[in-house]
Motif scaffolding. Structure first.
Motif, PDB file in Angstrom:
ATOM      1  N   VAL A   1      47.264  22.596 -30.585  1.00  0.00           N
ATOM      2  CA  VAL A   1      47.656  21.194 -30.547  1.00  0.00           C
ATOM      3  C   VAL A   1      48.441  20.902 -29.273  1.00  0.00           C
ATOM      4  O   VAL A   1      48.904  21.804 -28.574  1.00  0.00           O
ATOM      5  CB  VAL A   1      48.508  20.830 -31.785  1.00  0.00           C
ATOM      6  CG1 VAL A   1      47.696  20.953 -33.057  1.00  0.00           C
ATOM      7  CG2 VAL A   1      49.744  21.720 -31.866  1.00  0.00           C
ATOM      8  N   ILE A   2      48.597  19.585 -29.011  1.00  0.00           N
ATOM      9  CA  ILE A   2      49.357  19.108 -27.859  1.00  0.00           C
ATOM     10  C   ILE A   2      50.358  18.070 -28.361  1.00  0.00           C
ATOM     11  O   ILE A   2      49.978  17.115 -29.047  1.00  0.00           O
ATOM     12  CB  ILE A   2      48.444  18.478 -26.793  1.00  0.00           C
ATOM     13  CG1 ILE A   2      47.385  19.492 -26.332  1.00  0.00           C
ATOM     14  CG2 ILE A   2      49.266  17.987 -25.603  1.00  0.00           C
ATOM     15  CD1 ILE A   2      46.394  18.905 -25.352  1.00  0.00           C
ATOM     16  N   SER A   3      51.634  18.250 -28.027  1.00  0.00           N
ATOM     17  CA  SER A   3      52.675  17.329 -28.471  1.00  0.00           C
ATOM     18  C   SER A   3      52.774  16.139 -27.528  1.00  0.00           C
ATOM     19  O   SER A   3      52.085  16.067 -26.504  1.00  0.00           O
ATOM     20  CB  SER A   3      54.026  18.059 -28.549  1.00  0.00           C
ATOM     21  OG  SER A   3      54.398  18.528 -27.270  1.00  0.00           O
ATOM     22  N   ALA A   4      53.672  15.213 -27.866  1.00  0.00           N
ATOM     23  CA  ALA A   4      53.820  13.996 -27.067  1.00  0.00           C
ATOM     24  C   ALA A   4      54.345  14.288 -25.664  1.00  0.00           C
ATOM     25  O   ALA A   4      54.095  13.523 -24.735  1.00  0.00           O
ATOM     26  CB  ALA A   4      54.756  13.020 -27.779  1.00  0.00           C
ATOM     27  N   ASP A   5      55.094  15.402 -25.486  1.00  0.00           N
ATOM     28  CA  ASP A   5      55.604  15.767 -24.168  1.00  0.00           C
ATOM     29  C   ASP A   5      54.686  16.760 -23.457  1.00  0.00           C
ATOM     30  O   ASP A   5      55.112  17.499 -22.573  1.00  0.00           O
ATOM     31  CB  ASP A   5      57.012  16.337 -24.281  1.00  0.00           C
ATOM     32  CG  ASP A   5      57.091  17.469 -25.307  1.00  0.00           C
ATOM     33  OD1 ASP A   5      56.101  17.675 -26.035  1.00  0.00           O
ATOM     34  OD2 ASP A   5      58.140  18.123 -25.387  1.00  0.00           O
ATOM     35  N   ASN A   6      53.382  16.777 -23.896  1.00  0.00           N
ATOM     36  CA  ASN A   6      52.327  17.567 -23.240  1.00  0.00           C
ATOM     37  C   ASN A   6      52.555  19.072 -23.318  1.00  0.00           C
ATOM     38  O   ASN A   6      52.118  19.827 -22.441  1.00  0.00           O
ATOM     39  CB  ASN A   6      52.182  17.159 -21.764  1.00  0.00           C
ATOM     40  CG  ASN A   6      51.693  15.729 -21.613  1.00  0.00           C
ATOM     41  OD1 ASN A   6      50.864  15.266 -22.393  1.00  0.00           O
ATOM     42  ND2 ASN A   6      52.217  15.020 -20.626  1.00  0.00           N
ATOM     43  N   ALA A   7      53.245  19.523 -24.362  1.00  0.00           N
ATOM     44  CA  ALA A   7      53.396  20.955 -24.596  1.00  0.00           C
ATOM     45  C   ALA A   7      52.211  21.445 -25.437  1.00  0.00           C
ATOM     46  O   ALA A   7      51.892  20.855 -26.472  1.00  0.00           O
ATOM     47  CB  ALA A   7      54.711  21.236 -25.318  1.00  0.00           C
ATOM     48  N   VAL A   8      51.562  22.515 -24.973  1.00  0.00           N
ATOM     49  CA  VAL A   8      50.401  23.080 -25.665  1.00  0.00           C
ATOM     50  C   VAL A   8      50.855  24.326 -26.427  1.00  0.00           C
ATOM     51  O   VAL A   8      51.464  25.226 -25.855  1.00  0.00           O
ATOM     52  CB  VAL A   8      49.282  23.433 -24.672  1.00  0.00           C
ATOM     53  CG1 VAL A   8      48.075  24.001 -25.411  1.00  0.00           C
ATOM     54  CG2 VAL A   8      48.894  22.210 -23.846  1.00  0.00           C
ATOM     55  N   PHE A   9      50.531  24.377 -27.714  1.00  0.00           N
ATOM     56  CA  PHE A   9      50.951  25.510 -28.533  1.00  0.00           C
ATOM     57  C   PHE A   9      50.032  25.606 -29.745  1.00  0.00           C
ATOM     58  O   PHE A   9      49.211  24.712 -29.998  1.00  0.00           O
ATOM     59  CB  PHE A   9      52.410  25.364 -28.978  1.00  0.00           C
ATOM     60  CG  PHE A   9      52.713  24.067 -29.654  1.00  0.00           C
ATOM     61  CD1 PHE A   9      52.689  23.954 -31.035  1.00  0.00           C
ATOM     62  CD2 PHE A   9      53.027  22.944 -28.908  1.00  0.00           C
ATOM     63  CE1 PHE A   9      52.978  22.751 -31.656  1.00  0.00           C
ATOM     64  CE2 PHE A   9      53.314  21.733 -29.521  1.00  0.00           C
ATOM     65  CZ  PHE A   9      53.283  21.641 -30.902  1.00  0.00           C
TER      66      PHE A   9
END
Length: 288
Positions: free
Chosen positions: A73-81
């Motif tokens: 997934v990708i969070s709102a602050d563009n962190a991929v995890f």
């Protein structure tokens, strides 16, 4: 005639037995009549029309668990995890689950992948780490709303693990260190400010007490001067000279009693205090 009756009895028995359906606990039978959906049988003894109605599907309505659902997934602050989810669901309308979808498990996995990515894309990574309960509730609500169209109830949906990449972990560590330094700086600044305020309050209190002491001393001096003036006005010059002489005598006495006094320098008329005091007392006694 007897043979016909025997055949009739046997046919009735067979028809009755064929029409009885015993549904086990936690299961439902989906019944069709001539190929079309007729009704759903719940747990217990049920009666259907033999040879016309038939059991199309035997559906479990107990909770089902989908575990180890891994998503990137990708969070709102563009962190991929990567995250791992646990989803618990059950079928509450078997007819919808049978006739509207081929595989309920595949449906749930698809809904999870779509809705979870959508919900996580609305929040930042820090929020996922700190307030996972709120995110779990939002995911569950979204899945529940989507599952109603397919006769499925989502009992539980929970993120059980968040796996970050090495670069993301390093970035988060740097952010945390910067935040700690910022808080330490703010705390120190607030402490210094409080110390300055306390020192200022202490100085103000000290000056106020000094002013009050001076005011008391001034009042006492004024009262003493008033009384002396009254005494002088009443021909009390002799008493005034006696007080002055007594003060000179007391000052010389204290000076001579000092442990550090090795050599005492006295003004030329210092000894006159003793003589003046003695003469004043003698005059007073003669007047009496």
């Amino acid at each position: 005639m007897l043979e016909f009756l025997g055949v009739l009895v046997v046919a009735i028995i067979v028809f009755t037995v064929a029409g009885l359906k015993i549904v086990p606990q936690s299961r439902n039978f989906v019944i069709t009549r001539l190929g079309a959906y007729r009704r759903t049988l719940e747990a217990g003894v049920n009666i259907i029309i033999p040879f016309v109605d038939r059991v199309h599907s035997d559906i479990s309505i107990a909770d089902r668990v989908l575990k180890d659902v891994d998503l990137n997934v990708i969070s709102a602050d563009n962190a991929v995890f990567d995250i791992k989810l646990l989803v618990v669901y059950r079928i509450n309308k078997p007819e919808l689950a049978v006739f509207r979808v081929n595989s309920v498990d595949d449906l749930i996995v698809g809904l999870v992948m779509s809705l979870v990515r959508s919900e996580i894309g609305k929040v930042e990574l820090d929020t996922i780490q700190q307030d996972r309960a709120s995110l779990n509730r939002a995911i569950k609500e979204a899945l529940t709303e989507a599952g109603e169209d397919y006769g499925v109830i989502i009992s539980r949906s929970e993120i059980i693990d968040v796996r970050l990449s090495d670069s993301t972990e390093r970035s988060m560590a740097e952010v945390l260190n910067a935040e700690r330094e910022r808080r330490a700086t703010v705390t120190k600044a607030e402490g210094d400010k409080k110390a300055v305020e306390l020192n200022a309050d202490a100085e103000l209190y000290e000056e106020r007490r000094r002013a009050e002491a001076l005011e008391v001393m001034a009042s006492a001096t004024a009262e003493a001067n008033r009384k002396i003036a009254e005494a002088v006005g009443e021909d009390g010059a002799a008493a005034l000279r006696y007080q002055i002489a007594k003060l000179q005598v007391d000052a010389l006495t204290k000076l001579s009693q000092s442990e550090n006094a090795k050599l005492i320098m006295l003004p030329g008329d210092a000894s006159n205090g003793f003589v003046s005091a003695a003469s004043i007392l003698a005059d007073a006694q003669q007047r009496q």
